[in-house]
Design an enzyme around this catalytic site. Structure first.
Site, PDB file in Angstrom:
ATOM      1  CG  ASP A   7     -63.496 -74.913  58.914  1.00  0.00           C
ATOM      2  OD1 ASP A   7     -63.873 -74.242  57.927  1.00  0.00           O
ATOM      3  OD2 ASP A   7     -62.453 -75.443  59.135  1.00  0.00           O
ATOM      4  CB  SER A   8     -62.770 -77.990  55.620  1.00  0.00           C
ATOM      5  OG  SER A   8     -61.798 -77.160  56.088  1.00  0.00           O
ATOM      6  N   GLY A  40     -60.677 -76.608  50.132  1.00  0.00           N
ATOM      7  CA  GLY A  40     -60.165 -75.590  49.224  1.00  0.00           C
ATOM      8  C   GLY A  40     -59.928 -75.992  47.789  1.00  0.00           C
ATOM      9  CB  CYS A  70     -65.706 -72.882  56.399  1.00  0.00           C
ATOM     10  SG  CYS A  70     -64.873 -73.593  54.830  1.00  0.00           S
ATOM     11  CG  ASN A  71     -63.428 -67.283  54.717  1.00  0.00           C
ATOM     12  OD1 ASN A  71     -62.824 -67.364  55.597  1.00  0.00           O
ATOM     13  ND2 ASN A  71     -64.025 -66.234  54.683  1.00  0.00           N
ATOM     14  CB  THR A  72     -63.847 -73.069  51.097  1.00  0.00           C
ATOM     15  OG1 THR A  72     -62.402 -72.392  51.021  1.00  0.00           O
ATOM     16  CG2 THR A  72     -64.170 -73.787  49.940  1.00  0.00           C
ATOM     17  CD  GLU A 149     -57.946 -79.701  60.145  1.00  0.00           C
ATOM     18  OE1 GLU A 149     -58.541 -80.513  60.730  1.00  0.00           O
ATOM     19  OE2 GLU A 149     -58.352 -78.484  60.029  1.00  0.00           O
ATOM     20  CB  CYS A 178     -58.684 -69.516  54.401  1.00  0.00           C
ATOM     21  SG  CYS A 178     -58.931 -71.205  55.405  1.00  0.00           S
ATOM     22  CB  THR A 179     -61.954 -69.802  59.397  1.00  0.00           C
ATOM     23  OG1 THR A 179     -62.174 -70.849  58.735  1.00  0.00           O
ATOM     24  CG2 THR A 179     -63.348 -68.890  58.975  1.00  0.00           C
ATOM     25  CG  HIS A 180     -58.002 -73.976  58.389  1.00  0.00           C
ATOM     26  ND1 HIS A 180     -59.298 -74.279  58.008  1.00  0.00           N
ATOM     27  CD2 HIS A 180     -57.574 -75.068  58.972  1.00  0.00           C
ATOM     28  CE1 HIS A 180     -59.369 -75.244  58.196  1.00  0.00           C
ATOM     29  NE2 HIS A 180     -58.648 -75.823  58.816  1.00  0.00           N
TER      30      HIS A 180
END
Length: 261
Positions: A7-8, A40, A70-72, A149, A178-180
């Site tokens: 993920d980011s 994003g 991560c969706n993005t 984050e 978004c997983t966040h």
């Protein structure tokens, strides 16, 4: 058994925690990109470049599967990741939970990063799974993933309030695209509750993606792991960031075993 997640940033925590809950013995490799975070606002090409770098760093640890948590990255880079890594390394993407969210009809809002909200991929998912009974609206949430984050409560509240103000009145279902955002689900429900009736139902992807990862590698026959935790930050051995302990999913990972690497 070893599963890598990428993920980011700490958006991979919900899926990692779900994997640990399903299989407490699983070895986890968490590969994120704090140097390039957030993804994003980046172009699709740029997201793909960063996602490939994260995936390569994770693949070097020889996992049994790679979860793109991560969706993005899934929207923009999943095809490139699979082209490079499969069939040797199964790659499991994260898709916004539009299908189950829209199944009951009503007003559905998809909260996501700007890159995901405007993507042809999400538009296709809405067209395919939105259903005639559901009224689906995409809500871009600039700054929310970055605030999560950092564990910055004031910035999280401001970004959530901004997105809530643009969420249609009467919305009863929210897709956490978004997983966040799964890390602050309760804050999102509370903020949108004023525009809905009794608060909306939120649909995330972590549990379903974790289960799919185990199915892909044959959970019943896979060798058991030792519950290690390896953390990579932009390819460098590291530890979970301090912000990870701000969330229940982060605490769930560090409580049973010490971080490795």
């Amino acid at each position: 058994m070893k599963i890598a997640l990428m993920d980011s940033g700490i958006g991979l925590l919900p899926t990692a925690a779900a994997l640990r809950q399903l299989r407490p013995d699983v070895d986890l490799v968490l590969s994120s990109d704090p140097d390039g975070m957030p993804w994003g606002p980046r172009t699709a090409e740029d997201v793909t470049e960063h996602a490939l770098a994260c995936a390569r760093a994770a693949a070097a640890h020889r996992p049994d599967a790679l979860v793109v948590a991560c969706n993005t990255a899934s929207v923009n880079a999943l095809e490139a990741l699979r082209a490079e890594l499969e069939p040797g390394l199964p790659v499991i993407g994260t898709v916004p939970a539009i299908k189950p969210a829209a199944a009951g009809g009503g007003r559905v809002a998809i909260w996501a990063t700007p890159a995901t909200t405007g993507s042809p991929y999400q538009l296709r998912l809405i067209e395919e799974f939105g259903g005639a009974a559901a009224e689906v609206t995409g809500i871009a949430c600039p700054g929310l993933a970055d605030a999560v984050e950092r564990g910055d409560d004031a910035a999280i509240d401001a970004a959530v309030a901004d997105a809530a103000s643009r969420t249609p009145a009467g919305t009863d279902t929210i897709v956490l695209g978004c997983t966040h955002y799964e890390l602050v689900e309760e804050r999102i429900r509370a903020a949108v509750g004023a525009t809905g009736t009794g608060g909306p139902v939120c649909f995330g992807s972590a549990a379903a993606v974790a289960a799919q990862a185990l199915r892909r590698i044959g959970d019943a026959t896979a060798a058991r792991g030792t519950a290690t935790l390896t953390v990579l930050h932009s390819g460098r051995p590291s530890r979970l960031s301090a912000a990870a302990a701000h969330y229940a999913q982060g605490l769930a990972l560090v409580a049973p075993v010490p971080a490795a690497g």
